[in-house]
Motif scaffolding. Structure first.
Motif, short mmCIF file in Angstrom:
data_model
loop_
_atom_site.label_atom_id
_atom_site.label_comp_id
_atom_site.label_asym_id
_atom_site.label_seq_id
_atom_site.Cartn_x
_atom_site.Cartn_y
_atom_site.Cartn_z
N ASP A 82 0.83 -1.21 0.00
CA ASP A 82 0.00 0.00 0.00
C ASP A 82 0.86 1.26 0.00
N ALA A 86 0.99 4.03 -2.85
CA ALA A 86 0.75 5.44 -2.54
C ALA A 86 1.91 6.30 -3.02
N GLN A 89 1.62 6.64 -6.71
CA GLN A 89 0.52 7.56 -7.00
C GLN A 89 0.95 9.00 -6.76
N SER A 121 -6.51 4.33 -11.67
CA SER A 121 -7.78 3.77 -11.21
C SER A 121 -8.09 2.41 -11.84
N SER A 224 -13.50 2.74 -3.61
CA SER A 224 -12.92 2.99 -2.29
C SER A 224 -12.82 4.49 -2.02
N SER A 226 -10.19 5.95 -1.15
CA SER A 226 -8.94 6.44 -1.73
C SER A 226 -9.13 6.80 -3.21
N SER A 229 -10.88 10.11 -3.30
CA SER A 229 -9.90 11.14 -2.98
C SER A 229 -8.99 11.42 -4.17
N LEU A 230 -8.60 10.35 -4.89
CA LEU A 230 -7.77 10.52 -6.08
C LEU A 230 -8.48 11.36 -7.12
#
Length: 443
Positions: A82, A86, A89, A121, A224, A226, A229-230
């Protein structure tokens, strides 16, 4: 967890052409694998394939400890994965922000942002739509799988009024999520190909002006926090880039208007050349496009046309407005205007070198007989050679105190005569083509 089964496992073997299945008695022991928050990750299990065989408490305790160790190791591995995801990303978002800063149109900005969104994504299709003056949505960018793009375009073209995910974002001003799009209350009936979707608003000056959308067309997937948020992060990056691009466009328009006004003010000192700046600018730009100049080169040519005579502010009115023949000294004084103009513009940091080249060299001649530097042939900057042809043509067809206006045909004949002498022959031929295309000159 313990249990003993008589037929939970069957031994299957092949002998010749006969197949038989024999039950095997066994005992099963399993312990749960839990993450640090107590969520079930899986089960660690063992089987003892012996009749009436049981696991002892020590073995159960050992397996439990092994399960706990495996849980910790798995949780650490997943946390590392993870964190790495991150970090990737974050790196891609940082790169996106840097690249968006160099883009100037909504289409370029949206295209680059959607590329990053689709990669991060795993969704099928992404869109950026903008509102027009009538509140209708206009597709700005469409990216992703070709078949998905085609299906999405058909839906958007069929009903430009805001609806579905886009309509809800525009209505509420908030990000919308539809994990199961076909069961979503605000879904579009004409979009059966959409299985999962989410969309976020794009804002300028606090007002929603567009929507960025992600669609999954091959399977229904969970959305999700996340991912939401992205999408919000990228939507904010797009909004910032659009705002920056709008500001730059406004500055360019203001600068363009200021330079144009300055050019017209400069020619006002010469009453007999009124309109010359606008005419020669139009001709030069048409000629530049005919020759395949880039948009940046066309802009430089246009600015050079606006400012080509800026150096005449240093020429006395009695010389500039003189209706009779000029003395040698007066002619030299006027010729100095190109060097004066070049020097004046050197002090303006926003004026590119190419613009100053038009100002300085538009009186150079192909055979080297011009001024101020006596350049010849292709040593004369291209934009100056282009402007020179347009400038000479407009001077020929314009009436002056010392001459009558020439006809377009006579002026064209003179350009042909001077091609390869005072004027670039290739540029002259392109200019004659422009006149023919505009219907000003016969073939």
């Amino acid at each position: 967890f313990f249990f003993q089964a008589e037929d939970g496992i069957r031994d299957t073997s092949v002998t010749g052409v006969q197949t038989c299945a024999l039950p095997i008695s066994h005992t099963y022991l399993g312990v749960p694998l839990l993450d640090p928050d107590g969520q079930l990750l899986g089960v660690l299990s063992v089987n003892r394939l012996a009749q009436d065989a049981q696991f002892g408490s020590g073995e159960a305790q050992a397996l439990t400890l092994l399960g706990q160790a495996a849980s910790v190791a798995y949780a650490r591995a997943r946390a590392l994965e993870d964190a790495q995801r991150a970090a990737r990303q974050f790196e891609q978002l940082a790169q996106l922000s840097a690249e968006l800063a160099d883009l100037t149109t909504p289409q370029e900005i949206g295209q680059r942002a959607l590329q990053t969104l689709l990669v991060l994504s795993g969704f099928t299709v992404g869109t950026v739509v903008m509102l027009d003056g009538q509140g209708q949505v206009q597709l700005s960018v469409l990216a992703g799988h070709p078949e998905g793009q085609a299906a999405t375009r058909r839906v958007l073209d069929a009903a430009p009024a805001p609806s579905g995910l886009i309509g809800e974002v525009l209505r509420t001003g908030r990000t919308q999520v539809a994990s199961d799009y076909q069961a979503w209350s605000a879904r579009r009936a004409d979009a059966p190909h959409v299985l999962t979707g989410l969309a976020a608003p794009l804002r300028l000056d606090g007002q929603v002006v567009g929507v960025v959308t992600l669609l999954h067309l091959t399977q229904q997937v969970p959305v999700s926090a996340s991912l939401v948020s992205l999408l919000d992060t990228v939507a904010h990056r797009i909004s910032q880039a659009l705002d920056r691009a709008a500001t730059v466009e406004h500055l360019h328009a203001t600068r363009e208007a200021a330079l144009h006004t300055l050019g017209r003010l400069l020619e006002s000192r010469d009453g007999d050349t009124f309109g010359h700046t606008d005419r020669v600018t139009t001709l030069a730009v048409r000629l530049g496009r005919q020759l395949g100049l880039s948009e940046a080169q066309v802009q430089h040519l246009r600015w050079g046309a606006y400012l080509h005579d800026i150096g005449k502010i240093g020429v006395e009115d009695r010389i500039l407005r003189k209706s009779g023949p000029l003395t040698r000294g007066e002619r030299l004084s006027i010729q100095e205007h190109v060097e004066v103009g070049d020097q004046l513009l050197r002090e303006e940091v926003f004026i590119p070198r190419e613009v100053r080249e038009v100002v300085r060299h538009h009186h150079e001649r192909w055979d080297g007989s011009g001024y101020p530097d006596g350049l010849s042939g292709t040593d004369i900057p291209l934009l100056a050679r282009i402007f020179s042809v347009a400038d000479v043509f407009d001077a020929l067809i314009s009436a002056r105190p010392y001459k009558l206006a020439w006809s377009v045909q006579a002026a064209a004949d003179e350009l042909r005569e001077q091609a390869g002498k005072k004027l670039d022959p290739v540029v002259v031929q392109a200019f004659l083509t422009v006149l023919q295309d505009d219907g000003l000159l016969g073939g």
